[in-house]
Scaffold this motif. Structure first.
Motif, PDB file in Angstrom:
ATOM      1  N   ASP A 248       0.833  -1.204   0.000  1.00  0.00           N
ATOM      2  CA  ASP A 248       0.000   0.000   0.000  1.00  0.00           C
ATOM      3  C   ASP A 248       0.865   1.251   0.000  1.00  0.00           C
ATOM      4  O   ASP A 248       0.563   2.228  -0.701  1.00  0.00           O
ATOM      5  CB  ASP A 248      -0.916   0.010   1.227  1.00  0.00           C
ATOM      6  CG  ASP A 248      -2.037  -1.015   1.124  1.00  0.00           C
ATOM      7  OD1 ASP A 248      -2.283  -1.525   0.021  1.00  0.00           O
ATOM      8  OD2 ASP A 248      -2.659  -1.314   2.166  1.00  0.00           O
ATOM      9  N   TRP A 249       1.949   1.236   0.776  1.00  0.00           N
ATOM     10  CA  TRP A 249       2.843   2.397   0.828  1.00  0.00           C
ATOM     11  C   TRP A 249       3.450   2.663  -0.551  1.00  0.00           C
ATOM     12  O   TRP A 249       3.444   3.799  -1.037  1.00  0.00           O
ATOM     13  CB  TRP A 249       3.955   2.154   1.853  1.00  0.00           C
ATOM     14  CG  TRP A 249       4.744   3.387   2.160  1.00  0.00           C
ATOM     15  CD1 TRP A 249       4.556   4.246   3.181  1.00  0.00           C
ATOM     16  CD2 TRP A 249       5.847   3.907   1.391  1.00  0.00           C
ATOM     17  NE1 TRP A 249       5.464   5.276   3.114  1.00  0.00           N
ATOM     18  CE2 TRP A 249       6.263   5.097   2.018  1.00  0.00           C
ATOM     19  CE3 TRP A 249       6.508   3.491   0.240  1.00  0.00           C
ATOM     20  CZ2 TRP A 249       7.315   5.864   1.534  1.00  0.00           C
ATOM     21  CZ3 TRP A 249       7.549   4.269  -0.255  1.00  0.00           C
ATOM     22  CH2 TRP A 249       7.950   5.441   0.392  1.00  0.00           C
ATOM     23  N   LEU A 250       3.966   1.618  -1.200  1.00  0.00           N
ATOM     24  CA  LEU A 250       4.585   1.781  -2.514  1.00  0.00           C
ATOM     25  C   LEU A 250       3.581   2.263  -3.553  1.00  0.00           C
ATOM     26  O   LEU A 250       3.904   3.078  -4.424  1.00  0.00           O
ATOM     27  CB  LEU A 250       5.207   0.458  -2.964  1.00  0.00           C
ATOM     28  CG  LEU A 250       6.424  -0.007  -2.164  1.00  0.00           C
ATOM     29  CD1 LEU A 250       6.773  -1.454  -2.526  1.00  0.00           C
ATOM     30  CD2 LEU A 250       7.624   0.898  -2.417  1.00  0.00           C
ATOM     31  N   SER A 251       2.353   1.777  -3.454  1.00  0.00           N
ATOM     32  CA  SER A 251       1.313   2.201  -4.388  1.00  0.00           C
ATOM     33  C   SER A 251       0.902   3.646  -4.141  1.00  0.00           C
ATOM     34  O   SER A 251       0.772   4.438  -5.084  1.00  0.00           O
ATOM     35  CB  SER A 251       0.098   1.268  -4.261  1.00  0.00           C
ATOM     36  OG  SER A 251      -0.940   1.671  -5.128  1.00  0.00           O
ATOM     37  N   GLU A 252       0.706   4.017  -2.873  1.00  0.00           N
ATOM     38  CA  GLU A 252       0.305   5.390  -2.552  1.00  0.00           C
ATOM     39  C   GLU A 252       1.413   6.394  -2.852  1.00  0.00           C
ATOM     40  O   GLU A 252       1.137   7.577  -3.094  1.00  0.00           O
ATOM     41  CB  GLU A 252      -0.099   5.474  -1.078  1.00  0.00           C
ATOM     42  CG  GLU A 252      -1.416   4.763  -0.787  1.00  0.00           C
ATOM     43  CD  GLU A 252      -1.704   4.639   0.695  1.00  0.00           C
ATOM     44  OE1 GLU A 252      -0.831   5.013   1.513  1.00  0.00           O
ATOM     45  OE2 GLU A 252      -2.797   4.157   1.041  1.00  0.00           O
ATOM     46  N   ALA A 253       2.646   5.925  -2.861  1.00  0.00           N
ATOM     47  CA  ALA A 253       3.773   6.785  -3.236  1.00  0.00           C
ATOM     48  C   ALA A 253       3.942   6.855  -4.748  1.00  0.00           C
ATOM     49  O   ALA A 253       4.816   7.561  -5.247  1.00  0.00           O
ATOM     50  CB  ALA A 253       5.059   6.271  -2.599  1.00  0.00           C
ATOM     51  N   HIS A 254       3.110   6.107  -5.482  1.00  0.00           N
ATOM     52  CA  HIS A 254       3.126   6.082  -6.947  1.00  0.00           C
ATOM     53  C   HIS A 254       4.452   5.558  -7.504  1.00  0.00           C
ATOM     54  O   HIS A 254       4.878   5.957  -8.589  1.00  0.00           O
ATOM     55  CB  HIS A 254       2.813   7.461  -7.518  1.00  0.00           C
ATOM     56  CG  HIS A 254       1.461   7.982  -7.142  1.00  0.00           C
ATOM     57  ND1 HIS A 254       0.299   7.561  -7.753  1.00  0.00           N
ATOM     58  CD2 HIS A 254       1.068   8.853  -6.177  1.00  0.00           C
ATOM     59  CE1 HIS A 254      -0.742   8.160  -7.202  1.00  0.00           C
ATOM     60  NE2 HIS A 254      -0.297   8.948  -6.233  1.00  0.00           N
ATOM     61  N   LEU A 255       5.074   4.653  -6.762  1.00  0.00           N
ATOM     62  CA  LEU A 255       6.315   4.027  -7.238  1.00  0.00           C
ATOM     63  C   LEU A 255       6.037   2.749  -8.006  1.00  0.00           C
ATOM     64  O   LEU A 255       6.875   2.314  -8.804  1.00  0.00           O
ATOM     65  CB  LEU A 255       7.248   3.713  -6.059  1.00  0.00           C
ATOM     66  CG  LEU A 255       7.611   4.873  -5.130  1.00  0.00           C
ATOM     67  CD1 LEU A 255       8.697   4.432  -4.156  1.00  0.00           C
ATOM     68  CD2 LEU A 255       8.054   6.080  -5.925  1.00  0.00           C
ATOM     69  N   VAL A 256       4.871   2.140  -7.772  1.00  0.00           N
ATOM     70  CA  VAL A 256       4.531   0.885  -8.431  1.00  0.00           C
ATOM     71  C   VAL A 256       3.103   0.951  -8.951  1.00  0.00           C
ATOM     72  O   VAL A 256       2.287   1.759  -8.490  1.00  0.00           O
ATOM     73  CB  VAL A 256       4.681  -0.329  -7.487  1.00  0.00           C
ATOM     74  CG1 VAL A 256       6.104  -0.421  -6.939  1.00  0.00           C
ATOM     75  CG2 VAL A 256       3.661  -0.281  -6.349  1.00  0.00           C
ATOM     76  N   ASN A 257       2.798   0.087  -9.915  1.00  0.00           N
ATOM     77  CA  ASN A 257       1.437  -0.134 -10.397  1.00  0.00           C
ATOM     78  C   ASN A 257       1.053  -1.568 -10.070  1.00  0.00           C
ATOM     79  O   ASN A 257       1.672  -2.506 -10.592  1.00  0.00           O
ATOM     80  CB  ASN A 257       1.343   0.099 -11.912  1.00  0.00           C
ATOM     81  CG  ASN A 257       1.526   1.559 -12.291  1.00  0.00           C
ATOM     82  OD1 ASN A 257       1.083   2.452 -11.577  1.00  0.00           O
ATOM     83  ND2 ASN A 257       2.182   1.800 -13.419  1.00  0.00           N
TER      84      ASN A 257
END
Length: 456
Positions: A277-286
């Motif tokens: 969730d953190w990586l997604s909310e940081a827009h680093l991953v899809n």
């Protein structure tokens, strides 16, 4: 300053909102948010006031805490601090890096209600818990996500608007481009996969016409992201870093589904959910989730624990996957000329995921097993790379599922796609195969060059 599609989104917001809402531009670090809003302010307003909360003076910060009950005094003092006298209803105030000072974001509610000026916020890591836990998120806030540049924006940057228009016309008419144009666009698309869509990387490649400069920039961006993970990931930072580090290896596997057991022996999705969730909310991953019953309303049938984890930018994926030290600096050129062995399917799927997200699609895939051909034989795995929802002319313009298969080589089979239509015929509209070859059509199936992915 590159032409960005989000500029038109901002124009639409300004026209429709008429000062009744602020707009928040969110996205990953170094994706071009500040440049976009400054350009928009300069072109679309008589004047603007810009506050960068990463370096705002203490006097400015105190205004949001000490003068919040008196908007007249607040706005007068704010303009005095910046030597401005803003024209009413023809000026915009920009809160840049607003996640660094949450009270400013909370105060947007009152500033919008005052109505004198428009307000634009930008932020990275904007939804991370620690940046919102002590404030009330304003309901008077529209949102626009700024993604890395898609291939159409890349063509605009390369002074290739004529090619972008030709691609859209060919997609609409389903008439293939001339072979020469197809060959050039295929080369440009391969180049785009390596350079990526981060504006600084594109600018470097445009200026130097080589991969070395943009490779350095992408390595710096990756280092910045790793620092962010360590700084903001809290108790989950170790697992977020482990997921991020594992992405190239996971995507290079045959199924590309993320296997948490490869990170820790008995790890489950639940252990890594906060990190994802953190990586997604940081827009680093899809994140691409499994849809167990592919019909309109894909999210209603998602299985969150079965997923693929793509990098938000394919150029960063290339640098991330080949960050082996000084000897790897020429890897971009070597990949382009086929001098190194690389799973091109990994890059093709990632870049299609990137185009789909930039076009506003959520990411879903479908997988299932069919019986073996003989008694006792192993089940046959089937998987469709992406599922989209689009109108279907043969169903009176109603929504239907459009499955998308990605092929990185010119020699391939479509066994899963064939089986998918047989299995879910009443829910399926058009089918799309994205491949390196020319455009073609067979019944309800469209074979599109990979460079047309941004049109979906």
């Amino acid at each position: 300053m590159f032409r960005r599609k989000a500029y038109e989104n901002l124009k639409e917001w300004k026209t429709l909102s008429r000062g009744t809402t602020a707009v928040l531009i969110e996205g990953a670090r170094r994706v071009g948010k500040t440049t976009l809003v400054k350009q928009f302010a300069a072109n679309e307003y008589k004047d603007s006031l810009y506050i960068d909360f990463s370096k705002a003076a203490p006097d400015v910060l105190r205004l949001f805490q000490e003068q919040r009950e008196d908007i007249d005094t607040f706005l007068r003092m704010l303009q005095l601090n910046y030597g401005k006298s803003l024209p009413v209803r023809d000026a915009v105030v920009i809160f840049d890096e607003v996640q660094r000072f949450p009270p400013a974001r909370e105060y947007i509610k009152h500033l919008v209600a005052d109505g004198r000026f428009d307000y634009i916020e930008t932020g990275s890591l904007i939804s991370i818990k620690k940046n919102v836990e002590d404030i009330v998120i304003p309901s008077e806030e529209d949102r626009i996500t700024l993604h890395p540049m898609d291939f159409e924006e890349y063509l605009w940057a390369m002074d290739g608007a004529v090619y972008a228009d030709a691609i859209r016309e060919a997609r609409s008419s389903l008439v293939a481009l001339p072979d020469g144009a197809h060959a050039k666009l295929s080369r440009l698309f391969n180049e785009y996969m390596l350079v990526g869509g981060m504006p600084q990387s594109v600018a470097s490649f445009l200026e130097e016409k080589s991969f070395e400069g943009c490779a350095r920039i992408k390595r710096r961006i990756l280092s910045l992201y790793l620092d962010d993970i360590a700084k903001f990931g809290d108790a989950h930072s170790r697992r977020a870093r482990a997921v991020f580090a594992a992405i190239p290896g996971q995507l290079s596997a045959a199924s590309k589904r993320f296997k948490f057991s490869s990170l820790e022996g008995n790890a489950r999705y639940e252990d890594y959910e906060p990190a994802l969730d953190w990586l997604s909310e940081a827009h680093l991953v899809n994140l691409c989730r499994l849809c167990t019953d592919p019909k309109v309303g894909l999210r209603m049938n998602e299985e969150v624990a079965s997923l693929k984890c793509y990098m938000a930018d394919t150029g960063l994926l290339v640098s991330h996957g080949f960050a082996d030290g000084p000897a790897s600096k020429g890897v971009h050129r070597d990949i382009q000329f086929g001098r190194v062995s690389v799973n091109k399917g990994m890059l093709a799927e990632n870049v299609v995921a990137q185009q789909l997200r930039a076009a506003g699609h959520e990411l879903f895939y479908h997988a299932w097993s069919e019986d073996g051909l003989t008694e006792g034989a192993r089940p046959r795995a089937r998987e469709v790379d992406f599922l989209t929802t689009q109108t279907y002319d043969n169903a009176g313009g109603k929504l239907r599922i459009t499955p998308v298969e990605v092929k990185s080589s010119k020699s391939y089979r479509t066994v899963s796609l064939d089986a998918f239509r047989d299995r879910f015929r009443k829910h399926v509209g058009k089918e799309i195969v994205l491949h390196p070859k020319q455009l073609a059509r067979e019944g309800e199936r469209e074979y599109l060059p990979l460079y047309m992915a941004f049109c979906l």
